[in-house]
Write a protein that holds these residues in place. Structure first.
Motif, short mmCIF file in Angstrom:
data_model
loop_
_atom_site.label_atom_id
_atom_site.label_comp_id
_atom_site.label_asym_id
_atom_site.label_seq_id
_atom_site.Cartn_x
_atom_site.Cartn_y
_atom_site.Cartn_z
N GLN A 123 -6.33 -9.76 2.57
CA GLN A 123 -6.34 -8.52 1.81
C GLN A 123 -7.59 -8.45 0.94
OE1 GLN A 123 -2.62 -8.47 -0.28
NE2 GLN A 123 -1.41 -8.23 1.58
N THR A 422 -7.03 4.21 9.17
CA THR A 422 -6.47 2.98 8.60
C THR A 422 -5.64 3.28 7.36
OG1 THR A 422 -8.35 1.70 9.41
CG2 THR A 422 -7.04 0.71 7.66
N ARG A 423 -6.13 4.15 6.50
CA ARG A 423 -5.39 4.49 5.30
C ARG A 423 -4.12 5.27 5.63
NH1 ARG A 423 -8.81 7.00 0.57
NH2 ARG A 423 -6.84 6.49 -0.48
N GLU A 425 -2.37 5.04 8.44
CA GLU A 425 -1.42 4.09 9.02
C GLU A 425 -0.72 3.28 7.94
OE1 GLU A 425 -1.43 0.90 12.70
OE2 GLU A 425 -3.17 0.95 11.36
N ARG A 426 -1.49 2.82 6.96
CA ARG A 426 -0.89 2.03 5.88
C ARG A 426 0.12 2.86 5.07
NH1 ARG A 426 -5.30 0.16 3.96
NH2 ARG A 426 -5.69 1.72 2.36
N GLU A 427 -0.22 4.10 4.77
CA GLU A 427 0.68 4.94 3.99
C GLU A 427 1.93 5.32 4.79
OE1 GLU A 427 0.46 5.64 0.82
OE2 GLU A 427 -1.37 4.43 0.71
N GLN A 429 3.37 3.50 7.10
CA GLN A 429 4.25 2.33 7.14
C GLN A 429 5.10 2.27 5.87
OE1 GLN A 429 1.54 -0.92 7.80
NE2 GLN A 429 1.67 -0.77 10.02
N LYS A 430 4.48 2.57 4.74
CA LYS A 430 5.23 2.58 3.48
C LYS A 430 6.24 3.72 3.46
CE LYS A 430 1.60 2.48 0.75
NZ LYS A 430 0.81 2.43 -0.50
N THR A 825 0.37 -1.85 -4.88
CA THR A 825 -0.63 -0.89 -4.41
C THR A 825 -1.19 0.01 -5.51
OG1 THR A 825 1.07 0.75 -3.91
CG2 THR A 825 0.50 -0.81 -2.16
#
Length: 880
Positions: A123, A422-423, A425-427, A429-430, A825
């Motif tokens: 990370q 990428t951002r 996808e990360r959001e 998932q949350k 986060t």
């Protein structure tokens, strides 16, 4: 002695075993001579057996095992030492925590300059712009012919430089990375070895410490010489199982986990079934004297019992060579012929795993069998299995991403912009995790591509509508597994859900409907989905484990075909390790020098809040503050001018060590007596720490032993869990958050199996279930608080979400979830929504209202500050 050493047993141990055996024979002979009656003869035989068993225990070394679950997102390692000949009597494997005290390690590695980053440390690498190799599991077992498909299916892998192995078509693929000042071509087993080395090294240390405390000196000598057995778990259903096994075995050897020939690979669901068989109480079987068939004491009718008998017959037909299966049982269990009708306990278990990358299901028959000599064997038989390798949690995330891409299409092309994708996808998932606990959420991403701000509102109903086809596919996999098993849905005794995808509410609802309305919210999560597979893999290393059919059992791996490559990879790893040591030593020396400067800065200002030694040292430095600051300014200026990137060497480490020593000497010359006073203060702290350690040892000596209590009734386990929880609370008050967390985890493990109530075979009563629910809720909430204190915010958030599954109105769960989000986060808007959910809870108290209100005020103040900063930035931009 030469022969014994060849198999890993020392000469003294062999001599001791021989002597013990001789003594046993002599004692048995004497007993036989003196026996004059039938009872005395029986006693002599019993004495002979006991003596022989004791001699065998001395000669037989302990089996050390490491179980490794390489997941798509996280990797888990468990360690076990088996001193008992029966695996059902052996201690449960323990989960090995990593450097940040987490049970799970992200399955990723990264490289940049002279540094490599493993797991959580990736990370930091992402923030620093270093290339991260995620999705490492997808590369395991892949060969050159698979590269095109891998890069086409995954954008993350498409950006990686995947190369065909130079050692032939069957060689592992390689990844090109910039490391040590040049481009390196690293094979996948090398990357996996880098991932495994830290946690497996800790596992070996745990096993060594356990061996060192063994009471029998001879056994200790023997066990220390044996390398651990390493068992990998990997999802079933792939067509490249042999290549996967070879890559994993090679990685274990490169990492130094074990030697060649000590590696096995087992299916993930099989490992979970073995762990279930070890930790859960099965249902007793009552013999029907009139019909000769077996029926469960739960009270099935004659038709159900007949169906069970037909299913058992079909199992034998489906397995094909029943004689071979019986032979397998004989070989593993010690020449004991076991028949189906000798089962005294039995359970038909359905396991469903909706993982990140694929979905699988399997039906197992778990039996406890007693033979003619009353010896007991537990057998795990896989009846049927099914898998969809393209369906997983990421499929659900992809649906949310597609929805966002469509919503934001007027502003930007999300999929065409790597950073934006990428951002997103990360959001998403949350958001997927949030929608499993609350009915709706809102996602805001500022400057998603450096220019645009985007937002989207999502509801659970909307999400379920998007994923209807995926839910159908999950049900299809489970249906196929049940059909292959040849059992009726009504004959399935227990269901366990694994994988993050099973947290999606619609998935649980569809599976519940398919399984006849079974309550999966209450009974589908008795296994710890994060760690059960790794612990089951470790249990599979025991010689007494019986898994049928043969292809489902743990498979040994021969690495002779890649022996030359393994040697080369080990040599490269030794070079990388040397650089790791230099980088760490330089970082420690740099940080130590910087901390020393900052510490003396605070002392020069007489700031006592952050340094307990300031009050004691202040009289010695009070008159020299100005000159002390001049010394610190000079040290600070020198430190600021240093640039160590790409210049790591042992000589640079020595420079920092000498600079720190010079600073200490200069301060001592300026303020005589500070060194002696500091030494006295350090000694006092060491004595206090020793006293605390002694208190901890006393606490460990009186704690409840979880493994033994697991075999008792639920009433006993509830009592033991309450004691564990009380111990955790005591440790928390003493600020020992690590030890407190362990007690809360032990308490949860004690309550995993709900098959036994206040009696041996009864279902839990409503009162018992209410107590279990309350204890689980408290443990998850307390665990979240421990993780917040340890700054393990992701684990804290997950425990809050598990608490919300138990009690959706829990104020503490939402409040601590908001705290965890801020720490993980710093997503102020998401944290605000969690705090508002706590504020709206119907069960909130006045004290909780004040605490939540204070947190909301803090979050709102930060949001207002951010808004003003943005407005000022935009205003300045337009003025310019």
């Amino acid at each position: 002695a030469a022969v014994s050493e060849a198999v890993g047993v020392s000469a003294p141990a062999t001599q001791a075993a021989t002597a013990a055996a001789a003594a046993a024979n002599a004692a048995a002979a004497a007993a036989t001579v003196e026996a004059t009656s039938a009872s005395e003869t029986a006693a002599a035989a019993a004495a002979e057996n006991a003596a022989a068993s004791e001699a065998a225990a001395v000669a037989q070394p302990a089996v050390r095992a490491i179980g490794i679950d390489v997941g798509a997102e996280t990797t888990v390692v468990a360690a076990a030492e088996f001193t008992s000949a029966k695996w059902t009597d052996a201690k449960l494997p323990i989960v090995v925590r990593n450097s940040v005290q987490s049970d799970t390690t992200p399955t990723s590695v990264a490289f940049g300059g002279n540094k490599r980053h493993i797991g959580e440390h990736c990370q930091v690498a992402v923030a620093a712009g270093v290339t991260v190799i995620g999705r490492l599991r997808a590369l395991i077992g892949a060969r050159g012919a698979d590269i095109a498909k891998l890069t086409a299916d995954d954008a993350a892998l498409a950006s990686s430089k995947l190369l065909d192995g130079s050692d032939g078509a069957d060689a592992p693929i390689k990844v090109a990375v910039n490391y040590l000042g040049e481009q390196q071509q690293l094979a996948v087993p090398q990357l996996v070895a880098m991932l495994l080395k830290p946690p497996c090294g800790t596992a070996v240390e745990v096993l060594d410490s356990a061996t060192a405390t063994t009471t029998t000196t001879t056994t200790t000598t023997v066990a220390a010489k044996l390398p651990p057995r390493c068992v990998f778990s990997f999802p079933d259903g792939g067509d490249n199982a042999a290549a996967i096994a070879l890559d994993l075995a090679a990685a274990a050897e490169v990492a130094g986990v074990t030697d060649s020939g000590n590696v096995k690979v087992v299916g993930s669901l099989t490992a979970a079934a073995v762990y279930y068989a070890r930790t859960h109480k099965l249902k007793a079987v009552v013999k029907d004297e009139n019909k000769g068939d077996a029926k469960k004491n739960e009270g099935g009718d004659d038709e159900t019992n007949a169906a069970d008998t037909n299913d058992d017959k079909k199992d034998a037909d489906d397995n094909g060579d029943t004689d071979a299966d019986e032979k397998k049982v004989v070989e593993v269990a010690g020449d004991k012929k076991e028949e189906e009708d000798n089962a005294v306990e039995r359970c038909v278990l359905l396991l469903v795993d909706v993982g990140h990358e694929q979905t699988s299901a399997a039906v197992f028959k778990v039996e406890k069998i007693v033979d003619a000599t009353t010896a007991t064997t537990t057998r795990v038989t896989r009846l049927g299995a099914a898998c969809n390798s393209s369906l997983g949690g990421r499929s659900y995330t992809a649906k949310l991403i597609d929805h966002c891409c469509q919503e934001w299409s007027s502003k930007l092309d999300v999929k065409g912009h790597k950073r934006a994708y990428t951002r997103t996808e990360r959001e998403m998932q949350k958001a997927k995790a949030v929608l499993s606990t609350i009915p709706e959420t809102r996602v805001n991403i500022e400057c998603i591509d450096g220019e645009h701000d985007v937002a989207v509102k999502l509801s659970r109903a909307q999400f379920e509508g998007m994923c209807s086809s995926l839910n159908d596919a999950v049900v299809a996999v489970v249906t196929e597994a049940v059909q292959q098993a040849g059992v009726e849905v009504a004959a399935i005794d227990e269901v366990e859900l694994l994988g993050g995808g099973t947290r999606v509410a619609a998935v649980r609802e569809r599976l519940s409907a398919m399984l006849g309305g079974r309550d999966l919210q209450r009974h589908g999560h008795t296994l710890d989905a994060a760690t059960a597979v790794a612990q089951g893999a470790a249990l599979c290393a025991h010689d007494d484990v019986v898994v049928l059919p043969a292809e489902a059992a743990p498979q040994a791996v021969d690495t002779a075909s890649v022996a030359a490559s393994v040697t080369a990879w080990r040599e490269a790893e030794a070079k990388f390790k040397e650089m790791d040591e230099i980088v760490k030593a330089l970082s420690d020396a740099h940080d130590g020098y910087e901390r020393s400067i900052l510490r003396w800065r605070r002392r020069a200002r007489n700031e006592r809040g952050g340094d307990s030694d300031t009050a004691a040292l202040w009289p010695l430095i009070e008159g020299q503050v100005a000159k002390l600051n001049e010394l610190l300014d000079a040290a600070d200026n020198w430190l600021y001018e240093q640039d160590e990137e790409g210049k790591e060497s042992r000589e640079r480490v020595e420079v920092y060590v000498q600079r720190k020593q010079q600073l200490d000497d200069d301060i001592e010359a300026l303020c005589p007596g500070v060194k002696q006073k500091q030494a006295e203060l350090d000694k006092e702290r060491a004595e206090a720490a020793a006293a605390m350690a002694a208190a901890q040892t006393q606490l460990h000596a009186t704690e409840v032993h979880t493994d033994r209590v697991l075999k008792k009734s639920l009433a006993n386990r509830i009592e033991a869990a309450e004691k564990k929880k009380a111990q955790g609370t005591l440790l928390f008050k003493e600020f020992d958050y690590n030890a407190a967390g362990v007690r809360y985890l032990d308490a949860l493990k004690l309550l995993d199996d709900l098959s036994g109530g206040s009696g041996d075979d009864k279902k839990p009563t409503d009162e018992e279930m209410a107590t279990v629910k309350a204890t689980r809720l408290a443990c998850h909430l307390n665990l979240a608080q421990c993780y917040i204190k340890l700054e393990a915010f992701r684990k804290a958030r997950l425990n809050c979400e598990r608490a919300l599954e138990i009690d959706p109105n829990s104020v503490k769960a939402q409040y601590r979830r908001a705290q965890a989000i801020l720490g993980e986060t710093n997503d102020l808007k998401e944290a605000k929504r969690a705090a508002q959910a706590a504020q709206k809870s119907p069960s909130i108290t006045d004290a909780e209202k004040r605490a939540v209100g204070k947190l909301l005020a803090t979050i709102q103040a930060k949001l207002d500050k951010e808004k003003k900063a943005k407005q000022a930035a935009y205003s300045k931009m337009f003025k310019d």
